[in-house]
Design an enzyme around this catalytic site. Sequence first.
Site, mmCIF file in Angstrom:
data_model
loop_
_atom_site.group_PDB
_atom_site.id
_atom_site.type_symbol
_atom_site.label_atom_id
_atom_site.label_comp_id
_atom_site.label_asym_id
_atom_site.label_seq_id
_atom_site.Cartn_x
_atom_site.Cartn_y
_atom_site.Cartn_z
ATOM 1 N N GLU A 1 -8.158 -5.032 5.189
ATOM 2 C CA GLU A 1 -8.177 -4.960 3.779
ATOM 3 C C GLU A 1 -6.991 -5.527 3.230
ATOM 4 O OE1 GLU A 1 -9.194 -0.355 3.121
ATOM 5 O OE2 GLU A 1 -8.675 -0.536 5.002
ATOM 6 N N ARG B 1 -2.323 -1.991 -3.415
ATOM 7 C CA ARG B 1 -3.815 -1.218 -3.557
ATOM 8 C C ARG B 1 -3.677 -0.037 -4.497
ATOM 9 N NH1 ARG B 1 -5.093 3.358 0.858
ATOM 10 N NH2 ARG B 1 -7.255 3.642 0.478
ATOM 11 N N HIS C 1 -12.975 2.998 -0.143
ATOM 12 C CA HIS C 1 -12.945 1.862 0.997
ATOM 13 C C HIS C 1 -13.602 0.560 0.592
ATOM 14 C CE1 HIS C 1 -13.022 5.151 4.143
ATOM 15 N NE2 HIS C 1 -11.673 4.913 3.879
ATOM 16 N N ARG D 1 -12.662 15.859 6.903
ATOM 17 C CA ARG D 1 -13.310 16.126 5.733
ATOM 18 C C ARG D 1 -14.688 16.423 6.080
ATOM 19 N NH1 ARG D 1 -11.351 10.476 3.538
ATOM 20 N NH2 ARG D 1 -9.337 11.032 2.786
ATOM 21 N N ASN E 1 0.797 -1.121 -0.170
ATOM 22 C CA ASN E 1 -0.056 0.018 -0.126
ATOM 23 C C ASN E 1 0.932 1.370 -0.014
ATOM 24 O OD1 ASN E 1 -1.810 2.072 0.616
ATOM 25 N ND2 ASN E 1 -2.829 1.020 1.986
#
Length: 402
Positions: free
Chosen positions: A386, A93, A182, A243, A10
Amino acid sequence: MTATRVLVLNSGSSSVKYQLLDMRDRSRLAVGLVERIGEETSRLKHTPLLGGGTRERTGRIPDHESALKAVAEELDRDGLGLDSPELVAIGHRVVHGGQFFTEPTVVDDAVLAEIKRLIPVAPLHNPANLTGIRTAMSLRPDLPQVAVFDTAFHTTMPESAARYAIDVKTADEHRVRRYGFHGTSHAFVSRAAAKLLGRAPEDVNVIVLHLGNGASASAVRGGKCVDTSMGLTPLEGLVMGTRSGDLDPAVIFHLARVGGLSMDEIDTLLNKRSGLVGLCGDNDMREIRRRVDDGDEQARLAFDIYIHRLKKYIGAYYAVLGRVDAVVFTAGVGENAAPVREAAVAGLEGLGLAVDPALNAERGDGARLISSADARVAVAVVPTDEELEIATQTYALVGKSG
């Protein structure tokens, strides 16, 4: 010898997270992180999971190529090097795959070109993902490199959910639509939730709430995503750590025309100085809850806004799905913040949702139910994984020929 190991990478703008897994039993052989790449304070933290303890390197690591070479050296010290015949592939990823990539894909020149073409809609992520892939290809040009896309799980959304209500020609010309993110987490967790219920994924409808510093919700019908909260970018949807989530687009015009802010300043405001940190100065839910318990009204307001948005999405996705078998909490906040889970479900008894306070307060590493015995809809906590999802998709694609 059948190759069964997958290295998962990643690659961020200044970091590389990695895990080496053996897909025979889905076990981890090593995990690590290279951070602050390009700085004098670069650090590599490596942990072999078959013994030996964590090792750390400090000192400047100038670029991603040097970082991956350092990772390869650490793996080699444990007999797990990139030249091992047991390594079947490297899974990467990739944040944005657009509409083109709907499943894991072996990387070739055409794939690299398409990921590069998507940089304008993922300027913070896709360039780093590309760097990681290219570096890995240079180190093992003979090994399959597999891209697993955050957006892929959401490509099953119907056009009614994926389209914004703007001029179609303009939207298509600039690829403006809802992509979602996601996705590897939502895919993993929705399947794990079905397993927890003792049912097949295609037989259940679940609402997945991935709550971390970034946060997103998804409505999953029969194993396929039919709606998700993030959109063209990860800015849309839930209130997040930094955010804003959902916002009237006219706020941007107002800040530019009346406030005199530049587009870059507004971008920074909405992505880095909004959400929980903008509301109360903290984006760590543990600290926010401590402040709430101490009577801090600003923290209380931030928490209430966070929960209000979350509850709205639960209700909306209940309506989208028609029938819900489980609401599932995952990621750092979702897995660990019992007050968030309790508050998000409170008042939704009419929809069949209720948590058992004792079960909700318990901590555990595995998937578990926290709903009341008489609740019609299961409420669950499912730890996301993940890296395992990326490794699983990578191995399913190339393992048989490895």
